[in-house]
Scaffold this motif. Structure first.
Motif, PDB file in Angstrom:
ATOM      1  N   ARG A  41       0.885  -1.285   0.063  1.00 29.70           N
ATOM      2  CA  ARG A  41       0.095  -0.009  -0.116  1.00 29.70           C
ATOM      3  C   ARG A  41       1.012   1.188  -0.225  1.00 29.70           C
ATOM      4  NH1 ARG A  41      -2.354   3.652   3.473  1.00 29.70           N
ATOM      5  NH2 ARG A  41      -1.317   3.087   5.625  1.00 29.70           N
ATOM      6  N   VAL A  42       0.656   2.135  -0.909  1.00 32.04           N
ATOM      7  CA  VAL A  42       1.216   3.501  -0.817  1.00 32.04           C
ATOM      8  C   VAL A  42       0.856   4.447   0.418  1.00 32.04           C
ATOM      9  CG1 VAL A  42       1.687   5.707  -1.751  1.00 32.04           C
ATOM     10  CG2 VAL A  42       1.191   3.654  -3.062  1.00 32.04           C
ATOM     11  N   VAL A  43       1.927   4.580   1.288  1.00 26.32           N
ATOM     12  CA  VAL A  43       1.640   5.272   2.735  1.00 26.32           C
ATOM     13  C   VAL A  43       1.926   6.634   2.297  1.00 26.32           C
ATOM     14  CG1 VAL A  43       2.367   5.311   4.918  1.00 26.32           C
ATOM     15  CG2 VAL A  43       2.382   3.280   3.879  1.00 26.32           C
ATOM     16  N   GLU A  44       0.973   7.477   2.346  1.00 33.09           N
ATOM     17  CA  GLU A  44       1.440   9.226   2.126  1.00 33.09           C
ATOM     18  C   GLU A  44       2.262   9.589   3.203  1.00 33.09           C
ATOM     19  OE1 GLU A  44      -2.379  11.000   1.574  1.00 33.09           O
ATOM     20  OE2 GLU A  44      -2.834   9.624   0.090  1.00 33.09           O
ATOM     21  N   TYR A  45       2.833  10.606   2.551  1.00 32.42           N
ATOM     22  CA  TYR A  45       3.912  11.386   3.396  1.00 32.42           C
ATOM     23  C   TYR A  45       3.592  11.885   4.730  1.00 32.42           C
ATOM     24  CZ  TYR A  45       5.984  12.221  -1.394  1.00 32.42           C
ATOM     25  OH  TYR A  45       6.411  11.916  -2.676  1.00 32.42           O
ATOM     26  N   GLN A  46       2.245  12.381   4.766  1.00 28.61           N
ATOM     27  CA  GLN A  46       1.663  12.945   6.045  1.00 28.61           C
ATOM     28  C   GLN A  46       1.506  11.747   6.984  1.00 28.61           C
ATOM     29  OE1 GLN A  46      -1.203  15.936   5.004  1.00 28.61           O
ATOM     30  NE2 GLN A  46      -0.014  17.443   5.098  1.00 28.61           N
ATOM     31  N   GLU A  47       1.281  10.785   6.468  1.00 22.12           N
ATOM     32  CA  GLU A  47       0.822   9.714   7.397  1.00 22.12           C
ATOM     33  C   GLU A  47       2.277   9.201   7.977  1.00 22.12           C
ATOM     34  OE1 GLU A  47      -0.540   4.981   7.303  1.00 22.12           O
ATOM     35  OE2 GLU A  47      -1.398   6.299   5.845  1.00 22.12           O
ATOM     36  N   LEU A  48       3.180   9.037   7.160  1.00 24.51           N
ATOM     37  CA  LEU A  48       4.556   8.659   7.821  1.00 24.51           C
ATOM     38  C   LEU A  48       4.895   9.663   8.671  1.00 24.51           C
ATOM     39  CD1 LEU A  48       6.002   7.409   4.462  1.00 24.51           C
ATOM     40  CD2 LEU A  48       5.604   5.899   6.392  1.00 24.51           C
TER      41      LEU A  48
END
Length: 223
Positions: A160-167
């Motif tokens: 799954r692509v984990v978005e920048y802000q989630e990381l």
């Protein structure tokens, strides 16, 4: 498992706690961050459940304390309603609140079930959550806490692509601009790739999805 619930709503706490105890968990509750910090020191939990909004407003000391336990999972909830000073709690949860509590219990079950398996494998990558260790192709890789959390979160979301802000939120514990998150992640992603010997040009395991975030992929998905 020891579960800590942090929430200023005493009705919410009294409704959720018995359900988790029924599932065999030892539950500690805290109505504010001072009480939550005391629980962390006296009876370290294996899982924390708290409101995202409350953590953003009051949680800096809490996150500083959590820095000593990089593997402690937190279930962050999106607040279903706003409460302010002078607002009285209802004598019992309403129907929509009960449904929300049932959903939280299900999430806790899922999280604690995942924790029973302390080792996660993605191809030749092995992450040992109990020992905070990473190995690749049988070779032990030393990663500092930030990079361990970064790689672990990507591995828990493999494919799954984990978005920048989630990381940014999951690894560093705060929210920022997309550009800030992207630039900060570039540095650590580069270091993780170098330490594991992954070729960025070949998108081995760790893929950058431009404009969105990063994804850890199984070996057969990297072609």
């Amino acid at each position: 498992m020891n579960v800590l619930i942090v929430n200023p709503d005493k009705v919410f706490l009294s409704a959720l706690s018995p359900l988790l105890e029924k599932d065999g968990h030892n539950v500690s509750v805290a109505c504010d961050m001072t009480a939550a910090l005391q629980v962390l020191e006296q009876s370290p939990p294996g899982l924390v459940v708290m409101e995202r909004e409350y953590l953003e407003q009051e949680g800096q000391p809490f996150f500083a304390k959590l820095g000593q336990d990089d593997g402690l999972p937190i279930i962050l909830l999106t607040s279903g309603s706003q409460t302010g000073e002078g607002v009285k709690f209802a004598p019992a949860p309403k129907q929509h609140e009960l449904e929300r509590i049932e959903a939280i219990v299900a999430r806790v079950k899922e999280a604690t079930s995942d924790r029973r398996s302390e080792t996660l494998r993605v191809g030749d990558l092995v992450i040992d959550f109990a020992k905070k260790q990473v190995s690749f192709g049988g070779r032990r890789i030393k990663l500092p806490p930030i990079q361990f959390r970064l790689l672990a979160h990507l591995a828990l979301n493999v494919g799954r692509v984990v978005e920048y802000q989630e990381l940014l939120w999951e690894v560093w514990g705060y929210q920022g601009e997309n550009s800030e998150a992207r630039e900060l992640l570039k540095v650590h992603i580069r270091q993780v790739r170098r330490k594991l010997g992954w070729d960025a040009a070949k998108a081995e395991y760790l893929q950058a999805v431009r404009g969105f975030g990063y994804m850890l992929a199984e070996p057969e998905e990297t072609d």
